[in-house]
Write an enzyme that holds these catalytic residues in place. Structure first.
Site, PDB file in Angstrom:
ATOM      1  N   THR B 137       0.872  -1.186   0.000  1.00 51.09           N
ATOM      2  CA  THR B 137       0.000   0.000   0.000  1.00 51.09           C
ATOM      3  C   THR B 137       0.903   1.228   0.000  1.00 51.09           C
ATOM      4  OG1 THR B 137      -0.059   0.383   2.390  1.00 51.09           O
ATOM      5  CG2 THR B 137      -1.579  -1.277   1.535  1.00 51.09           C
ATOM      6  N   ASP B 138       0.304   2.376  -0.094  1.00 51.31           N
ATOM      7  CA  ASP B 138       1.114   3.601  -0.077  1.00 51.31           C
ATOM      8  C   ASP B 138       1.884   3.735   1.239  1.00 51.31           C
ATOM      9  OD1 ASP B 138       0.289   4.209  -2.580  1.00 51.31           O
ATOM     10  OD2 ASP B 138      -1.342   5.546  -1.937  1.00 51.31           O
ATOM     11  N   CYS B 139       1.219   3.385   2.339  1.00 49.42           N
ATOM     12  CA  CYS B 139       1.894   3.552   3.637  1.00 49.42           C
ATOM     13  C   CYS B 139       2.671   2.302   4.065  1.00 49.42           C
ATOM     14  CB  CYS B 139       0.899   3.985   4.704  1.00 49.42           C
ATOM     15  SG  CYS B 139      -0.637   3.075   4.688  1.00 49.42           S
ATOM     16  N   TYR B 140       2.369   1.156   3.463  1.00 53.68           N
ATOM     17  CA  TYR B 140       3.101  -0.091   3.738  1.00 53.68           C
ATOM     18  C   TYR B 140       3.554  -0.681   2.401  1.00 53.68           C
ATOM     19  CZ  TYR B 140       1.358   0.114   8.533  1.00 53.68           C
ATOM     20  OH  TYR B 140       1.093   0.500   9.812  1.00 53.68           O
ATOM     21  N   PRO B 141       4.613  -0.128   1.811  1.00 49.34           N
ATOM     22  CA  PRO B 141       4.949  -0.481   0.427  1.00 49.34           C
ATOM     23  C   PRO B 141       5.555  -1.879   0.244  1.00 49.34           C
ATOM     24  CG  PRO B 141       6.547   1.078   1.312  1.00 49.34           C
ATOM     25  CD  PRO B 141       5.474   0.958   2.343  1.00 49.34           C
TER      26      PRO B 141
END
Lengths: 135, 404
Positions: B137-141
């Site tokens: 994800t954007d915050c957990y790439p």
């Protein structure tokens, strides 16, 4: 008279030869096969109880060795890993020779390895796998 | 009449009198319940048996860059862990198996390694291999993680077992003509053996059969460390038939328990392989019973010969949910090593270790005597016999596909 339980390892070249038969015929030894894995073209393994006169017994063993059969005594073949055993007792009714029994006072499981015939029934049914086979 | 507060003061002063659930039996025989209730402050119980509904959760800490394992896939030593939480919280169940385990394809399967073994290895201080994949994800790439983990480096490692310490259990037999491989062990054909699984007169819920002191919040010995009763366990079934002494004649109450895995010991949390069945965790639990009155002692002094279990056929009756008990035996009979059923003498085997249960009761006694362990007041009772709480079978209902 001697009575001993031993493990015989047959190399491939001996698997199709009537070696145990000769023990009876020539050395007057009685035998009781406790377990055998003898597959043609592969190594064979047999657990036997041998009975007979001391002299004949020794000669029989000598004969087996001269044929190339590797002999191992049975007592150390099934051992209990004391660190793993939880003393539950689920092996007790499975053991055919009462080598595994519960001490009524301590409720711990006692393993009489002299009574063990290395059938290995306990090995796979032991939940923490404390019974180990050492061939 | 004593209170838990008074008992705790005695523990702190080093004056507490503690006996095990086994020792209390002889004491009551000699001195009578009334006197023993005055003299003894705490009775300790113990049990050490396979308990499948066990598991542990971990917070492994955040990697750099961050990964959201939640909703992804995660294994510990190849055993799948549940990831349906936040980024780095995972839960591993005792019975989980590596994807490539042959299971019962080669019958009976051996089930050499599973979640229970991972839990035991962690408590032993062994490194375990974590492999995770995530969708990013954007915050957990990050999408992949492979690392060794050690229990000492985890933020939290908590044992949380949703059903443990069964109050009584079945005696399993096999009426068929083939051997069967069950969670009660190998059952030989034609009543070849009878396997039972309870510490009987040492077992926690059998010594407090009406849950007078064991409740939510009760502090316990769990896996060699300290734990708590979190809730009644799943399948809690207090309404089964009971004898006059209040003891259930069939599997009844259960406990959900929780505790810090970091304090626990591999000798009291043992991974086990049930041939042809699966992996399970052998859990050590000890519960202290505060002696508040004479009634507590009367229950705590119940002996093996007064605790009855039902003999159940596991070849047909159990799996097909048909038929009923083949008979009733008590734990004193089971412990002689043989029972008689249908005119046949049958050797018995135990899955629960009585000698280890005894060690646990002794260990808990020692903790209390040394002032290291005080008792807790339960914050809430667990449902009792009269509560109406009971175990239900599944009512299957057909799924009707809706037309679009």
């Amino acid at each position: 008279m001697v009575s001993k339980r031993i493990v015989l390892h047959f190399p491939t070249r001996l698997v199709d030869q009537p070696i145990v038969y000769k023990l009876v015929k020539e050395f007057d030894l009685q035998f009781n096969i406790l377990k055998a894995f003898v597959t043609p073209q592969e190594e064979g393994l047999m657990v036997v109880e041998l009975n007979g006169k001391r002299e004949n017994f020794d000669k029989g063993i000598e004969y087996l060795q001269s044929c190339g059969v590797r002999i191992q005594s049975l007592a150390q073949d099934v051992i209990r890993n004391e660190d793993k055993c939880t003393e539950c007792g689920v092996c007790v009714p499975i053991c055919p020779t009462e080598a595994l029994v519960v001490d009524p006072a301590t409720r711990k499981v006692i393993f009489h390895n002299k009574k063990c015939i290395a059938c290995e029934l306990c090995v796979k049914i032991c939940p923490p796998r404390a019974m180990e086979v050492h061939f | 009449m004593k209170t838990i507060k008074e008992i705790n003061e005695k523990i702190k002063r080093g004056e507490v009198v503690v006996v095990t659930a086994e020792e209390v039996i002889d004491l009551v025989e000699k001195k009578g319940a009334k006197r023993v209730a005055q003299e003894v402050d705490v009775v300790t119980t113990g049990t050490f048996g396979p308990m499948c509904s066990s598991g542990a959760y971990f917070n492994i800490g955040h990697s750099k860059p961050r990964i959201k394992i939640g909703g992804g896939i995660c294994t510990l030593n190849d055993v799948p862990a549940y990831t349906g939480f936040a980024a780095v919280d995972i839960y591993i169940g005792a019975t989980a198996l590596p994807d490539n385990d042959p299971r019962n394809k080669v019958y009976p399967g051996e089930f050499k390694y599973g979640g229970a073994h991972v839990i035991q290895e962690l408590t032993a201080g062994n490194d375990v291999r974590l492999e995770a994949s995530a969708y990013g994800t954007d915050c957990y790439p990050r999408k992949k993680l492979a690392t060794l983990l050690n229990i000492k480096d985890l933020n939290e490692a908590v044992l949380f077992n949703i059903r443990n310490a069964y109050q009584n259990y079945n005696v399993a037999v096999n009426l068929s003509d083939k051997p069967i491989y069950t969670y009660m062990g190998l059952l030989k054909p034609n009543l070849g053996n009878a396997n039972y699984c309870s510490a009987g007169q040492l077992s926690p819920l059998l010594k407090d059969p009406k849950y007078r002191s064991i409740g939510i919040g009760t502090k316990i010995f769990l896996g060699g460390g300290v734990g708590y009763v979190a809730w009644q366990g799943t399948q809690h079934n207090p309404s089964v038939l009971r004898k006059e002494n209040g003891v259930p004649q069939a599997p009844a109450g259960t406990l959900a328990v929780i505790g810090d895995l970091k304090q626990m010991k591999p000798q009291w949390l043992v991974g086990a392989s049930m041939l042809g069945y699966g992996v399970t965790l052998i859990v050590g639990i000890g519960v202290p019973i505060p002696v508040l009155d004479e009634e507590t002692i009367q229950y705590a002094a119940i002996r093996d010969k007064d605790i009855y279990a039902q003999v159940i056929d596991y070849s047909q009756n159990y799996p097909q949910c048909v038929g009923s008990s083949l008979g009733e035996v008590n734990y004193a009979q089971l412990k002689t090593g043989k029972i008689t059923l249908q005119g046949k003498e049958i050797p018995t085997g135990s899955l629960s270790s009585y000698s280890k249960a005894r060690e646990i009761a002794e260990e808990l006694k020692a903790w209390i005597k040394r002032g290291e362990f005080t008792l807790t007041e339960p914050v809430e009772k667990i449902p009792g016999q009269e509560s109406g709480y009971s175990f239900k079978m599944l009512k299957e209902r057909p799924i009707i596909e809706k037309e679009v």
